[in-house]
Design a protein around this motif. Structure first.
Motif, PDB file in Angstrom:
ATOM      1  N   ASP A  38       6.300  -8.054   6.074  1.00  0.00           N
ATOM      2  CA  ASP A  38       4.841  -8.166   6.039  1.00  0.00           C
ATOM      3  C   ASP A  38       4.328  -9.549   6.432  1.00  0.00           C
ATOM      4  OD1 ASP A  38       5.497  -9.548   3.763  1.00  0.00           O
ATOM      5  OD2 ASP A  38       4.506  -8.190   2.369  1.00  0.00           O
ATOM      6  N   ASP A  62       1.107  -0.301   2.433  1.00  0.00           N
ATOM      7  CA  ASP A  62       1.956   0.238   3.496  1.00  0.00           C
ATOM      8  C   ASP A  62       1.141   1.006   4.524  1.00  0.00           C
ATOM      9  OD1 ASP A  62       4.233  -0.806   2.302  1.00  0.00           O
ATOM     10  OD2 ASP A  62       4.637   1.018   1.150  1.00  0.00           O
ATOM     11  N   TYR A  64       6.746   7.001   7.615  1.00  0.00           N
ATOM     12  CA  TYR A  64       6.161   5.954   6.790  1.00  0.00           C
ATOM     13  C   TYR A  64       6.649   4.585   7.242  1.00  0.00           C
ATOM     14  CZ  TYR A  64       4.245   4.295   2.251  1.00  0.00           C
ATOM     15  OH  TYR A  64       3.497   3.709   1.260  1.00  0.00           O
ATOM     16  N   GLU A  65       5.737   3.603   7.215  1.00  0.00           N
ATOM     17  CA  GLU A  65       6.102   2.204   7.435  1.00  0.00           C
ATOM     18  C   GLU A  65       5.991   1.468   6.102  1.00  0.00           C
ATOM     19  OE1 GLU A  65       3.778   0.462  10.542  1.00  0.00           O
ATOM     20  OE2 GLU A  65       4.727   1.656  12.119  1.00  0.00           O
ATOM     21  N   TYR A  66       7.137   1.018   5.627  1.00  0.00           N
ATOM     22  CA  TYR A  66       7.254   0.385   4.315  1.00  0.00           C
ATOM     23  C   TYR A  66       7.321  -1.133   4.504  1.00  0.00           C
ATOM     24  CZ  TYR A  66       9.819  -1.038   0.044  1.00  0.00           C
ATOM     25  OH  TYR A  66      10.243  -1.650  -1.103  1.00  0.00           O
ATOM     26  N   PHE A  67       6.350  -1.853   3.940  1.00  0.00           N
ATOM     27  CA  PHE A  67       6.259  -3.297   4.126  1.00  0.00           C
ATOM     28  C   PHE A  67       6.984  -4.028   2.995  1.00  0.00           C
ATOM     29  CE2 PHE A  67       3.330  -1.797   7.126  1.00  0.00           C
ATOM     30  CZ  PHE A  67       2.992  -2.825   7.994  1.00  0.00           C
ATOM     31  N   LYS A  91      11.153  -0.064   7.978  1.00  0.00           N
ATOM     32  CA  LYS A  91      10.919  -1.186   7.080  1.00  0.00           C
ATOM     33  C   LYS A  91      10.367  -2.360   7.897  1.00  0.00           C
ATOM     34  CE  LYS A  91      14.014  -1.735   3.919  1.00  0.00           C
ATOM     35  NZ  LYS A  91      15.261  -2.141   3.202  1.00  0.00           N
TER      36      LYS A  91
END
Length: 264
Positions: A129, A98, A202-205, A126
């Protein structure tokens, strides 16, 4: 061993089977300041990830970045080992694939300290990816009750930060998946001193086949996590119990519908 350098924040990062996919990790590691220590907890499961991590650490030549390689056996065990090595005021648990938003995350911690909070939680984006398109967002508002409800839907621990002393009696269960949910239940968020940041930290993949929640062997741990969660509920006589029940039900429904809980 971790040296005597005492940072403000330690980030514990479990890593396993990440050969060829360390790009996001390298991006944010390259931006850390002297006040952050990074513990890369490599759970050895292949022969390629270790050398790639060693090369990454060697490139930065920083005492702030440490690689611990061992057969931990689960994400929970790897995080616990990192927590035992933590000597900072704050600690966070990020995923290796992430992209944390460092300025917002650090600002969240600063604000939490001013509010004398033990836990800080921020919003997240979100990201798919494969396409790298944004597929969802979550931001907090002013209501603690509503914010806790949002956590029930998306309990990812990667957007939390904790005062290390607040975790002295709390550890992750030794599970490959579902360990975050059990850990969050043990935090007693209803009565805890929590600061909610209205920024995304936060960037959540999502979407990768390699996520733990896609692996059949790990999915068996969901049942174990649910059993532990139910035991915690039965033992709780505080005002946290209703939230724990709601949290449990939401995660059970998610696991039934999707075949996994809201984690990687």
């Amino acid at each position: 061993m971790v040296d005597e350098f005492n940072p403000k924040l330690t980030i514990v990062v479990p890593v396993a089977l990440m050969s060829g996919r360390l790009q996001n990790l390298e991006k944010w590691v390259s931006k850390i300041s002297h006040e952050i220590k990074v513990l890369l907890m490599h759970d050895i499961k292949d022969t390629k990830t270790g050398p790639e991590l060693e090369a990454l650490v060697a490139r930065f030549k920083s005492k702030n970045i440490q690689l611990i390689q061992k057969r931990f056996g689960s994400t929970g065990a790897a995080r616990n080992a990192g927590l035992e090595l933590t000597n900072s005021r704050w600690v966070g648990f990020w995923d290796s694939d992430d992209l944390p938003i460092l300025p917002s995350y650090l600002e969240m911690i600063d604000s939490a300290e001013k509010k004398y909070s033990d836990i800080a939680i921020g919003g997240f984006t979100k990201v798919d990816d494969r396409s790298l398109n944004i597929v969802g967002k979550q931001k907090f508002g002013a209501s603690k009750q509503e914010n806790l409800s949002l956590i029930c839907a998306n309990p990812g621990i990667w957007r939390f930060a904790f005062k290390t002393v607040a975790l002295k009696d709390i550890r992750f269960p030794n599970l490959r998946i579902g360990e975050e949910q059990v850990f969050i239940e043990m935090l007693n968020l209803v009565t805890a001193k929590v600061y909610f940041s209205q920024k995304e930290v936060y960037e959540y993949f999502v979407g990768s086949f390699h996520h733990t929640s896609k692996k059949k062997k790990a999915i068996a741990d969901i049942t174990k996590a649910m059993r532990i969660s139910w035991e915690l509920i039965n033992l709780d006589r505080s005002e946290n119990v209703n939230y724990k029940i709601n949290f449990f039900v939401r995660q059970a429904l998610s696991a039934t519908k999707n075949g996994n809980s809201k984690t990687k």
